[in-house]
Write a protein that holds these residues in place. Structure first.
Motif, PDB file in Angstrom:
ATOM      1  N   LYS A 124      -2.498  12.236   7.031  1.00 50.97           N
ATOM      2  CA  LYS A 124      -2.402  11.921   8.447  1.00 50.97           C
ATOM      3  C   LYS A 124      -1.302  12.726   9.136  1.00 50.97           C
ATOM      4  CE  LYS A 124      -0.748   8.326  11.126  1.00 50.97           C
ATOM      5  NZ  LYS A 124       0.281   9.248  11.275  1.00 50.97           N
ATOM      6  N   ASN A 125      -0.172  12.834   8.469  1.00 53.85           N
ATOM      7  CA  ASN A 125       0.944  13.572   9.056  1.00 53.85           C
ATOM      8  C   ASN A 125       0.715  15.081   9.041  1.00 53.85           C
ATOM      9  OD1 ASN A 125       3.134  11.572   9.796  1.00 53.85           O
ATOM     10  ND2 ASN A 125       2.633  10.921   7.718  1.00 53.85           N
ATOM     11  N   LEU A 126      -0.227  15.550   8.201  1.00 50.94           N
ATOM     12  CA  LEU A 126      -0.628  16.960   8.237  1.00 50.94           C
ATOM     13  C   LEU A 126      -1.742  17.207   9.256  1.00 50.94           C
ATOM     14  CD1 LEU A 126      -0.575  17.802   4.420  1.00 50.94           C
ATOM     15  CD2 LEU A 126       0.940  18.729   6.169  1.00 50.94           C
ATOM     16  N   GLY A 127      -2.196  16.127   9.933  1.00 50.36           N
ATOM     17  CA  GLY A 127      -3.225  16.264  10.958  1.00 50.36           C
ATOM     18  C   GLY A 127      -4.636  16.151  10.434  1.00 50.36           C
ATOM     19  N   ASP A 128      -4.824  15.844   9.153  1.00 55.63           N
ATOM     20  CA  ASP A 128      -6.165  15.735   8.565  1.00 55.63           C
ATOM     21  C   ASP A 128      -6.596  14.267   8.641  1.00 55.63           C
ATOM     22  OD1 ASP A 128      -8.492  15.956   7.199  1.00 55.63           O
ATOM     23  OD2 ASP A 128      -7.673  17.124   5.539  1.00 55.63           O
ATOM     24  N   TYR A 129      -6.996  13.822   9.847  1.00 55.66           N
ATOM     25  CA  TYR A 129      -7.282  12.414  10.073  1.00 55.66           C
ATOM     26  C   TYR A 129      -8.520  11.898   9.330  1.00 55.66           C
ATOM     27  CZ  TYR A 129      -3.891  13.271  13.724  1.00 55.66           C
ATOM     28  OH  TYR A 129      -2.772  13.635  14.391  1.00 55.66           O
ATOM     29  N   PRO A 130      -9.617  12.685   9.217  1.00 53.91           N
ATOM     30  CA  PRO A 130     -10.759  12.178   8.434  1.00 53.91           C
ATOM     31  C   PRO A 130     -10.371  11.849   6.992  1.00 53.91           C
ATOM     32  CG  PRO A 130     -11.445  14.050   9.759  1.00 53.91           C
ATOM     33  CD  PRO A 130      -9.951  13.963   9.886  1.00 53.91           C
ATOM     34  N   LYS A 131      -9.607  12.729   6.331  1.00 49.33           N
ATOM     35  CA  LYS A 131      -9.182  12.443   4.958  1.00 49.33           C
ATOM     36  C   LYS A 131      -8.243  11.233   4.928  1.00 49.33           C
ATOM     37  CE  LYS A 131      -9.577  16.615   2.163  1.00 49.33           C
ATOM     38  NZ  LYS A 131      -8.848  17.612   1.353  1.00 49.33           N
ATOM     39  N   ALA A 132      -7.401  11.135   5.936  1.00 48.42           N
ATOM     40  CA  ALA A 132      -6.492   9.991   5.984  1.00 48.42           C
ATOM     41  C   ALA A 132      -7.277   8.689   6.045  1.00 48.42           C
ATOM     42  CB  ALA A 132      -5.563  10.105   7.198  1.00 48.42           C
ATOM     43  N   MET A 133      -8.307   8.637   6.920  1.00 49.18           N
ATOM     44  CA  MET A 133      -9.095   7.409   7.058  1.00 49.18           C
ATOM     45  C   MET A 133      -9.858   7.104   5.779  1.00 49.18           C
ATOM     46  SD  MET A 133      -9.392   5.103   9.287  1.00 49.18           S
ATOM     47  CE  MET A 133     -10.323   3.583   9.434  1.00 49.18           C
ATOM     48  N   ASP A 134     -10.412   8.135   5.136  1.00 47.82           N
ATOM     49  CA  ASP A 134     -11.121   7.929   3.867  1.00 47.82           C
ATOM     50  C   ASP A 134     -10.201   7.295   2.834  1.00 47.82           C
ATOM     51  OD1 ASP A 134     -13.433   8.942   4.878  1.00 47.82           O
ATOM     52  OD2 ASP A 134     -13.178  10.957   4.055  1.00 47.82           O
ATOM     53  N   ASN A 135      -8.966   7.794   2.751  1.00 48.81           N
ATOM     54  CA  ASN A 135      -8.035   7.261   1.749  1.00 48.81           C
ATOM     55  C   ASN A 135      -7.567   5.847   2.100  1.00 48.81           C
ATOM     56  OD1 ASN A 135      -7.185   9.332  -0.479  1.00 48.81           O
ATOM     57  ND2 ASN A 135      -7.433  10.539   1.384  1.00 48.81           N
ATOM     58  N   TYR A 136      -7.454   5.540   3.402  1.00 45.05           N
ATOM     59  CA  TYR A 136      -7.120   4.168   3.763  1.00 45.05           C
ATOM     60  C   TYR A 136      -8.238   3.211   3.357  1.00 45.05           C
ATOM     61  CZ  TYR A 136      -3.080   5.654   6.506  1.00 45.05           C
ATOM     62  OH  TYR A 136      -1.874   6.153   6.899  1.00 45.05           O
ATOM     63  N   MET A 137      -9.497   3.648   3.518  1.00 46.28           N
ATOM     64  CA  MET A 137     -10.621   2.811   3.106  1.00 46.28           C
ATOM     65  C   MET A 137     -10.609   2.614   1.594  1.00 46.28           C
ATOM     66  SD  MET A 137     -11.810   2.033   5.965  1.00 46.28           S
ATOM     67  CE  MET A 137     -13.201   1.089   5.396  1.00 46.28           C
ATOM     68  N   GLN A 138     -10.246   3.671   0.849  1.00 45.31           N
ATOM     69  CA  GLN A 138     -10.123   3.542  -0.607  1.00 45.31           C
ATOM     70  C   GLN A 138      -9.007   2.546  -0.949  1.00 45.31           C
ATOM     71  OE1 GLN A 138     -11.940   4.601  -2.968  1.00 45.31           O
ATOM     72  NE2 GLN A 138     -12.642   6.692  -2.739  1.00 45.31           N
ATOM     73  N   CYS A 139      -7.916   2.606  -0.209  1.00 47.34           N
ATOM     74  CA  CYS A 139      -6.809   1.674  -0.433  1.00 47.34           C
ATOM     75  C   CYS A 139      -7.268   0.232  -0.227  1.00 47.34           C
ATOM     76  CB  CYS A 139      -5.653   2.006   0.514  1.00 47.34           C
ATOM     77  SG  CYS A 139      -4.311   0.800   0.466  1.00 47.34           S
ATOM     78  N   LEU A 140      -8.010  -0.024   0.858  1.00 48.87           N
ATOM     79  CA  LEU A 140      -8.510  -1.375   1.114  1.00 48.87           C
ATOM     80  C   LEU A 140      -9.448  -1.839   0.003  1.00 48.87           C
ATOM     81  CD1 LEU A 140      -9.213  -1.397   4.955  1.00 48.87           C
ATOM     82  CD2 LEU A 140      -7.578  -2.786   3.725  1.00 48.87           C
ATOM     83  N   SER A 141     -10.304  -0.925  -0.462  1.00 47.27           N
ATOM     84  CA  SER A 141     -11.256  -1.268  -1.517  1.00 47.27           C
ATOM     85  C   SER A 141     -10.535  -1.706  -2.791  1.00 47.27           C
ATOM     86  CB  SER A 141     -12.164  -0.069  -1.803  1.00 47.27           C
ATOM     87  OG  SER A 141     -13.016  -0.332  -2.901  1.00 47.27           O
ATOM     88  N   PHE A 142      -9.555  -0.909  -3.231  1.00 44.80           N
ATOM     89  CA  PHE A 142      -8.840  -1.258  -4.464  1.00 44.80           C
ATOM     90  C   PHE A 142      -7.891  -2.442  -4.247  1.00 44.80           C
ATOM     91  CE2 PHE A 142     -10.118   3.052  -5.773  1.00 44.80           C
ATOM     92  CZ  PHE A 142     -10.594   2.756  -7.051  1.00 44.80           C
ATOM     93  N   ALA A 143      -7.399  -2.619  -3.028  1.00 39.87           N
ATOM     94  CA  ALA A 143      -6.562  -3.796  -2.752  1.00 39.87           C
ATOM     95  C   ALA A 143      -7.379  -5.073  -2.915  1.00 39.87           C
ATOM     96  CB  ALA A 143      -5.980  -3.711  -1.341  1.00 39.87           C
ATOM     97  N   ASN A 144      -8.646  -5.050  -2.448  1.00 37.21           N
ATOM     98  CA  ASN A 144      -9.519  -6.209  -2.629  1.00 37.21           C
ATOM     99  C   ASN A 144      -9.881  -6.411  -4.092  1.00 37.21           C
ATOM    100  OD1 ASN A 144      -9.602  -6.869   0.107  1.00 37.21           O
ATOM    101  ND2 ASN A 144     -11.247  -5.426   0.509  1.00 37.21           N
ATOM    102  N   THR A 145     -10.123  -5.280  -4.806  1.00 34.15           N
ATOM    103  CA  THR A 145     -10.492  -5.369  -6.223  1.00 34.15           C
ATOM    104  C   THR A 145      -9.367  -5.987  -7.046  1.00 34.15           C
ATOM    105  OG1 THR A 145     -11.908  -3.420  -6.000  1.00 34.15           O
ATOM    106  CG2 THR A 145     -11.249  -4.059  -8.231  1.00 34.15           C
ATOM    107  N   THR A 146      -8.123  -5.566  -6.772  1.00 33.22           N
ATOM    108  CA  THR A 146      -6.977  -6.045  -7.556  1.00 33.22           C
ATOM    109  C   THR A 146      -6.261  -7.217  -6.886  1.00 33.22           C
ATOM    110  OG1 THR A 146      -5.550  -4.405  -6.465  1.00 33.22           O
ATOM    111  CG2 THR A 146      -6.610  -3.755  -8.547  1.00 33.22           C
ATOM    112  N   ASN A 147      -6.834  -7.715  -5.778  1.00 31.08           N
ATOM    113  CA  ASN A 147      -6.248  -8.855  -5.051  1.00 31.08           C
ATOM    114  C   ASN A 147      -4.795  -8.585  -4.657  1.00 31.08           C
ATOM    115  OD1 ASN A 147      -6.316 -11.391  -3.862  1.00 31.08           O
ATOM    116  ND2 ASN A 147      -5.579 -12.420  -5.684  1.00 31.08           N
ATOM    117  N   SER A 148      -4.553  -7.375  -4.130  1.00 32.23           N
ATOM    118  CA  SER A 148      -3.211  -6.989  -3.702  1.00 32.23           C
ATOM    119  C   SER A 148      -3.111  -7.139  -2.189  1.00 32.23           C
ATOM    120  CB  SER A 148      -2.916  -5.540  -4.120  1.00 32.23           C
ATOM    121  OG  SER A 148      -1.664  -5.131  -3.614  1.00 32.23           O
ATOM    122  N   LYS A 149      -2.629  -8.280  -1.731  1.00 32.19           N
ATOM    123  CA  LYS A 149      -2.535  -8.531  -0.297  1.00 32.19           C
ATOM    124  C   LYS A 149      -1.465  -7.675   0.357  1.00 32.19           C
ATOM    125  CE  LYS A 149      -4.382 -13.208  -0.395  1.00 32.19           C
ATOM    126  NZ  LYS A 149      -4.180 -14.619  -0.006  1.00 32.19           N
TER     127      LYS A 149
END
Length: 655
Positions: free
Chosen positions: A123-148
């Protein structure tokens, strides 16, 4: 310049939120690795140089001893630190290495944290599509591992992407989700971060005074804990508001102070942005040589860190400066560089957009193939059903005689089953009627209780009003008459000390009677503003007692517009709780927070007193509060322990 300022704000948010993350558990067996990890965590917010040295030694020792989990943690620590200091290329390298090792170990725990800071770097390098993809991955694994905690961090960081697009409501909605999760897990540091982000929204909306209040609240907490990184971030924002308000002389002083903090922390990307702001201010002040020097220093850091968006703005600022000096050759050169740099970013975004469309197309093809296979499977099942039907008919003809004999027995069984079922239904019906009757009686008792509570509270309010009138019209009038008579009588003795003391005492008594009358029966809040009235009440308490009470309202305008009846209940509740703190808590400080949400008004009152134990026997004041909340279907939560203060949270529905 505005886009550059927004990028700074969002970068600060991510640096704060990812510092809360910790992957795995510390090794119990290796003392050297544990000590290096401790050095890292103790200095990551205050001295990044020491933290990086410890993290590199941590990584080397983990690889030497072949302890994979410690190697993952060390890689993550280096990625996190690089993200804080603005070395985003290193962040991507270290974090991807950590993810590769986690995949090798077949571990999901820790991936949410890695994807979070990886998205931050993109995100700070200006690559917003990749940033959003990685945030979605973060949410997915947070739900999988129950990491609130990681889920809250992801929501908070997604809010910063919406802030870039000036989607303030969507940004605030994601911050609310994050704040609720932080409160659920008891993460006060995360709640402070959301308050910082709300200040960013107010700043972008041009509400600078409100933003400053929020920034200073967060700054007070961070200065107490010695978090130098966040202190530097808040100073950047406070300096930039001065730039936006065109208070250039003040801004230069603040920016130079902030630059010193950032250099001590070696936050290179932020240094580039502050240098650019200094260049803008010096340009407006007419100091062209100093401005060019600042811009060139910022460009050198931008080249090193590959900050395309920042460089484009700096080039355009230089072009404008040379144009004002009528050096059109230089102006054209830097303008072309700015356009070229911006075009590179736009081209990159287009390629990502095309790749995204191709990915969607391939997904649709796969879905179409799956649908075709399902149709073929349904056709095969239909043919099988036809064959089975033919076999059933043959069996039916063959077994007709047997069926006829068995039919009589089946009828008898059915009749008996029907009879038993009818008895069960009748029994259930009787039980249901009895339950309905009990429920109606319970509702009637509840309604009667609520009616009694309501009449009791109305009686209390009427009695307060009567006492207020009696005090104001009776004692107040008598004191006023005494004051007038004494002033007339003491005219020849006005300069005497005893006369002045008596006059002062009479004035104080009049003021006390007036304040008591207003507290018992306040004016309509619509005339004076609820928040103003409550602030005056707290100011009087602070002036007459040894406790210091602070108030926080967000947002004040919307709270003042709430219904008069709801605000009256809120005032009585806050008044009762503050009186309880003064009488029983032995506290030195207390905080009163009122936050208006879509469906309810949230009240949080904290003190640092001696606390108390929850018992079945409750005081009259607390019982009155619970009855008020029961009447409006509100909720009350008390968190208190001995010698650790008390926190009371109240939710009052606004509809």
């Amino acid at each position: 310049m505005r886009l550059l300022t927004q990028n700074i704000i969002l970068f600060l948010t991510l640096c704060i939120s990812v510092n809360h993350v910790c992957i795995g558990q510390q090794s119990k067996n290796n003392g050297l690795i544990d000590s290096l990890a401790t050095v890292y965590y103790n200095h990551v917010k205050t001295n990044p140089v020491i933290a990086k040295q410890a993290a590199l030694q941590w990584l080397e020792e983990s690889q030497k001893q072949k302890i994979d989990l410690q190697e993952v943690r060390a890689l993550y620590a280096l990625g996190n630190l690089s993200n804080i200091t603005g070395d985003y290329k290193s962040t991507i390298q270290y974090t991807n290495d950590a993810l590769v090792l986690l995949n090798t170990l077949e571990l999901d725990k820790g991936k949410a944290a890695c994807y979070n800071i990886l998205a931050s770097a993109y995100k700070n390098l200006g690559d917003y599509p990749k940033a959003m993809d990685n945030y979605m991955q973060c949410l997915s694994f947070a739900n999988t591992t129950n990491s609130k905690a990681q889920e809250a961090n992801a929501y908070q960081n997604i809010a910063t992407l919406y802030l870039l697009q000036k989607e303030y409501k969507k940004s605030a909605a994601n911050l609310d989700r994050a704040a609720n999760l932080y409160r659920e897990i008891g993460d006060d540091d995360g709640v402070l971060t959301t308050l910082f982000n709300f200040a960013n929204i107010l700043k972008e909306e041009g509400k600078f005074d409100q933003a400053r209040e929020h920034y200073k609240t967060v700054l007070g907490y961070r200065e107490k804990e010695g978090n130098q990184a966040v202190i530097a971030y808040i100073n950047i924002n406070l300096s930039q508001m001065l730039v936006q308000e065109k208070r250039c002389k003040e801004a230069v002083v603040a920016l130079k102070k902030t630059l010193g903090l950032l250099k001590a922390l070696q936050f290179n990307s932020d240094i580039a942005i502050v240098l650019n702001d200094l260049g803008v201010c010096e340009t407006k002040l007419g100091h062209k040589t100093e401005a060019i020097n600042y811009f060139n220093q910022a460009l050198a850091i931008g080249d090193e860190q590959s900050l395309l968006l920042y460089k484009a703005d700096i080039y355009k600022n230089l072009a404008q400066l040379y144009q004002e000096e009528k050096n059109f050759e230089k102006a054209l050169e830097f303008y072309q560089k700015g356009v070229t740099t911006g075009a590179e970013q736009l081209t990159l975004d287009k390629e990502k957009y095309v790749a995204n469309i191709q990915e969607r197309y391939e997904t649709q093809l796969k879905e179409a193939r799956i649908e075709l296979l399902e149709k073929e499977q349904k056709l095969s099942e239909a043919e099988l059903q036809k064959v089975e039907l033919t076999v059933k008919r043959q069996r039916l003809v063959r077994n007709t005689l047997i069926t006829g004999i068995a039919l009589a027995l089946i009828i008898l069984v059915i009749l008996r089953w029907s009879y038993v079922k009818r008895l069960k239904i009748q029994k259930q019906l009787n039980l249901q009627q009895e339950e309905n009757a009990k429920q109606k009686i319970s509702e009637m008792m509840k309604d009667h209780k609520l009616s009694v509570i309501e009449r009791y509270q109305e009686g209390q309010d009427e009695e307060r009003s009567r006492l207020a009138r009696e005090i104001h019209d009776g004692i107040g009038s008598d004191l006023a008459s005494i004051k007038i008579a004494f002033e007339h009588y003491s005219e020849p003795y006005q300069d005497q000390t005893q006369s002045k003391k008596i006059a002062t005492a009479i004035n104080n008594a009049c003021q006390d009677i007036r304040n008591l009358s207003h507290q018992l029966h306040p004016l309509a809040f619509s005339k004076i503003g609820f928040t103003s009235f409550l602030k005056d009440f707290v100011t009087q308490i602070n002036a007459t007692s040894e406790i210091e009470i602070n108030t926080y309202f967000f947002p004040e305008d919307e709270i003042d517009q709430l219904p008069e009846v709801l605000l009256a209940d809120a005032y009585r509740i806050v008044q009762e709780l503050i009186n309880n703190i003064i009488k029983h808590a032995e506290a030195t400080t207390a905080d009163v927070h009122l936050t208006k949400h879509d469906t309810h008004l949230n009240i949080v009152i904290n003190d640092n007193g001696k606390g108390f134990k929850n018992t079945k026997t409750q005081g009259i004041g607390l019982r009155n509060i619970k009855e008020r909340l029961q009447k409006i279907k509100g909720s009350l939560d008390i968190d208190s322990s001995y010698n650790h203060g008390t926190s009371i949270t109240i939710d009052m529905p606004t509809n």
